[in-house]
Design a protein around this motif. Sequence first.
Motif, PDB file in Angstrom:
ATOM      1  N   GLU A 174       8.645  -1.865  -9.801  1.00  0.00           N
ATOM      2  CA  GLU A 174       8.593  -1.821  -8.337  1.00  0.00           C
ATOM      3  C   GLU A 174       8.286  -3.207  -7.773  1.00  0.00           C
ATOM      4  N   SER A 175       9.116  -3.670  -6.871  1.00  0.00           N
ATOM      5  CA  SER A 175       8.954  -5.018  -6.312  1.00  0.00           C
ATOM      6  C   SER A 175       7.680  -5.148  -5.482  1.00  0.00           C
ATOM      7  N   ASP A 176       7.156  -4.038  -4.992  1.00  0.00           N
ATOM      8  CA  ASP A 176       5.948  -4.083  -4.169  1.00  0.00           C
ATOM      9  C   ASP A 176       4.685  -4.306  -5.011  1.00  0.00           C
ATOM     10  N   LEU A 177       4.801  -4.130  -6.324  1.00  0.00           N
ATOM     11  CA  LEU A 177       3.622  -4.235  -7.173  1.00  0.00           C
ATOM     12  C   LEU A 177       3.542  -5.608  -7.816  1.00  0.00           C
ATOM     13  N   THR A 178       2.387  -6.238  -7.677  1.00  0.00           N
ATOM     14  CA  THR A 178       2.172  -7.539  -8.305  1.00  0.00           C
ATOM     15  C   THR A 178       1.796  -7.343  -9.768  1.00  0.00           C
TER      16      THR A 178
ATOM     17  N   MET B 107      -1.479   2.232  -6.440  1.00  0.00           N
ATOM     18  CA  MET B 107      -1.172   0.837  -6.147  1.00  0.00           C
ATOM     19  C   MET B 107       0.136   0.711  -5.379  1.00  0.00           C
ATOM     20  N   LEU B 108       1.141   1.503  -5.776  1.00  0.00           N
ATOM     21  CA  LEU B 108       2.440   1.436  -5.109  1.00  0.00           C
ATOM     22  C   LEU B 108       2.323   1.906  -3.662  1.00  0.00           C
ATOM     23  N   LEU B 109       1.635   3.020  -3.452  1.00  0.00           N
ATOM     24  CA  LEU B 109       1.443   3.504  -2.086  1.00  0.00           C
ATOM     25  C   LEU B 109       0.632   2.506  -1.277  1.00  0.00           C
ATOM     26  N   GLY B 110      -0.422   1.973  -1.856  1.00  0.00           N
ATOM     27  CA  GLY B 110      -1.261   1.011  -1.151  1.00  0.00           C
ATOM     28  C   GLY B 110      -0.486  -0.223  -0.735  1.00  0.00           C
ATOM     29  N   SER B 111       0.372  -0.727  -1.630  1.00  0.00           N
ATOM     30  CA  SER B 111       1.142  -1.932  -1.303  1.00  0.00           C
ATOM     31  C   SER B 111       2.145  -1.652  -0.189  1.00  0.00           C
ATOM     32  N   GLN B 112       2.703  -0.442  -0.171  1.00  0.00           N
ATOM     33  CA  GLN B 112       3.642  -0.099   0.896  1.00  0.00           C
ATOM     34  C   GLN B 112       2.917   0.057   2.235  1.00  0.00           C
ATOM     35  N   LEU B 113       1.730   0.632   2.211  1.00  0.00           N
ATOM     36  CA  LEU B 113       0.949   0.741   3.447  1.00  0.00           C
ATOM     37  C   LEU B 113       0.565  -0.650   3.966  1.00  0.00           C
ATOM     38  N   ARG B 114       0.232  -1.557   3.049  1.00  0.00           N
ATOM     39  CA  ARG B 114      -0.099  -2.922   3.465  1.00  0.00           C
ATOM     40  C   ARG B 114       1.113  -3.596   4.115  1.00  0.00           C
ATOM     41  N   ARG B 115       2.280  -3.425   3.503  1.00  0.00           N
ATOM     42  CA  ARG B 115       3.505  -4.028   4.039  1.00  0.00           C
ATOM     43  C   ARG B 115       3.809  -3.501   5.440  1.00  0.00           C
ATOM     44  N   LEU B 116       3.645  -2.196   5.633  1.00  0.00           N
ATOM     45  CA  LEU B 116       3.896  -1.592   6.944  1.00  0.00           C
ATOM     46  C   LEU B 116       2.894  -2.098   7.984  1.00  0.00           C
ATOM     47  N   ARG B 117       1.632  -2.216   7.579  1.00  0.00           N
ATOM     48  CA  ARG B 117       0.605  -2.698   8.515  1.00  0.00           C
ATOM     49  C   ARG B 117       0.882  -4.131   8.941  1.00  0.00           C
ATOM     50  N   GLU B 118       1.184  -4.971   7.957  1.00  0.00           N
ATOM     51  CA  GLU B 118       1.420  -6.381   8.258  1.00  0.00           C
ATOM     52  C   GLU B 118       2.671  -6.565   9.121  1.00  0.00           C
ATOM     53  N   ALA B 119       3.694  -5.718   8.889  1.00  0.00           N
ATOM     54  CA  ALA B 119       4.919  -5.816   9.678  1.00  0.00           C
ATOM     55  C   ALA B 119       4.669  -5.530  11.152  1.00  0.00           C
ATOM     56  N   ARG B 120       3.659  -4.715  11.438  1.00  0.00           N
ATOM     57  CA  ARG B 120       3.322  -4.369  12.831  1.00  0.00           C
ATOM     58  C   ARG B 120       2.260  -5.298  13.409  1.00  0.00           C
ATOM     59  N   GLY B 121       1.741  -6.213  12.573  1.00  0.00           N
ATOM     60  CA  GLY B 121       0.723  -7.144  13.045  1.00  0.00           C
ATOM     61  C   GLY B 121      -0.612  -6.484  13.330  1.00  0.00           C
ATOM     62  N   ILE B 122      -0.915  -5.435  12.589  1.00  0.00           N
ATOM     63  CA  ILE B 122      -2.160  -4.684  12.789  1.00  0.00           C
ATOM     64  C   ILE B 122      -3.199  -5.153  11.783  1.00  0.00           C
ATOM     65  N   THR B 123      -4.406  -5.399  12.234  1.00  0.00           N
ATOM     66  CA  THR B 123      -5.466  -5.852  11.344  1.00  0.00           C
ATOM     67  C   THR B 123      -6.016  -4.688  10.523  1.00  0.00           C
TER      68      THR B 123
ATOM     69  N   SER C 293     -17.629  -4.232 -19.240  1.00  0.00           N
ATOM     70  CA  SER C 293     -16.770  -4.021 -18.077  1.00  0.00           C
ATOM     71  C   SER C 293     -15.410  -4.648 -18.360  1.00  0.00           C
ATOM     72  N   ALA C 294     -14.559  -4.638 -17.347  1.00  0.00           N
ATOM     73  CA  ALA C 294     -13.247  -5.271 -17.466  1.00  0.00           C
ATOM     74  C   ALA C 294     -12.875  -5.875 -16.126  1.00  0.00           C
ATOM     75  N   LEU C 295     -12.021  -6.893 -16.165  1.00  0.00           N
ATOM     76  CA  LEU C 295     -11.522  -7.527 -14.954  1.00  0.00           C
ATOM     77  C   LEU C 295     -10.040  -7.218 -14.810  1.00  0.00           C
ATOM     78  N   TYR C 296      -9.631  -6.945 -13.567  1.00  0.00           N
ATOM     79  CA  TYR C 296      -8.230  -6.745 -13.233  1.00  0.00           C
ATOM     80  C   TYR C 296      -7.868  -7.815 -12.205  1.00  0.00           C
ATOM     81  N   LEU C 297      -7.123  -8.819 -12.633  1.00  0.00           N
ATOM     82  CA  LEU C 297      -6.775  -9.936 -11.761  1.00  0.00           C
ATOM     83  C   LEU C 297      -5.352  -9.764 -11.245  1.00  0.00           C
ATOM     84  N   ASP C 298      -5.178  -9.825  -9.913  1.00  0.00           N
ATOM     85  CA  ASP C 298      -3.826  -9.714  -9.366  1.00  0.00           C
ATOM     86  C   ASP C 298      -3.496 -10.811  -8.353  1.00  0.00           C
ATOM     87  N   LYS C 299      -4.405 -11.768  -8.161  1.00  0.00           N
ATOM     88  CA  LYS C 299      -4.089 -12.892  -7.290  1.00  0.00           C
ATOM     89  C   LYS C 299      -3.041 -13.759  -7.979  1.00  0.00           C
TER      90      LYS C 299
END
Length: 274
Positions: free
Chosen positions: A219-223, A1-17, A233-239
């Motif tokens: 970690e501030s990057d993690l919601t 999750m931490l790596l994924g959130s950092q990759l998302r931040r980097l992608r969004e900073a470059r304006g890449i879809t 089953s189980a639900l994981y809500l992060d919105k």
Amino acid sequence: MLLGSQLRRLREARGITREAAGYSIRASESKISRMELGRVSFKTRDVEDLLTLYGITDEQERASLLSLAREANVAGWWHSYSDVLPSWFPTYVGLEGAASLIRVYEVQFIHGLLQTEAYARAVVRRGMKGASAADVEKRVALRLERQKYLADDGGPEFHVVLDEASLRRPYGDRQVMRGQLQHLIDVSERPNVRLQIMPFGFGGHSGESGAFTILSFTESDLTDVVYLEQLTSALYLDKREDVTQYEKAMKELQQDSPGPDESRDLLRGLLQLS
């Protein structure tokens, strides 16, 4: 999750879809989404290609993120118990172990992090009817292993509201329940544990939808993540909007329940009656 959130931040900073990012690693947009949510494993080559696409050329920063990718693919200690766990639960154990604050409302039984060995065995036997003795003991061992988090020096803050129903519903014999009540009294004295009891006498309250857990991370990057367990089953809500509703419910439960000292007195009273 931490790596994924950092990759998302980097992608969004470059304006890449996500679509463009997926194309660069020969993958779909949905895979990029799953990677950014931390729900798939990471190939080192894919992470390298994404970092190049996002303009990350600093060797130290690349090395740090690639090291994170390697760590993300290492199975946690709990995976050795996967044969006796439902498929959705190992994810929760990993999140629980990484959390700095765990907030819980429980109504059916005592939360797993607070169960004695005897009480845990009674709960597991009830939930795993027909299971072998070895499988029951393995599940109990996992529960006890998880509890070591609370005793560690760097253990999480654990705030729990137990409905009075969970204290009065017997699992095991009288001796088991007495031992469980005494254990709750003892654990509630720990500096990182805040234990409150929602008494029957209060009536209706904000926990009417049932048990839930809110996991928060340093970690501030993690919601924050809300965990809701169901029968199959189980639900994981992060919105943010979902988490906010559960945080509001937890705050109201804490405000409406007697404080830790009064709750301890309630436990002592139940222990005398048992």
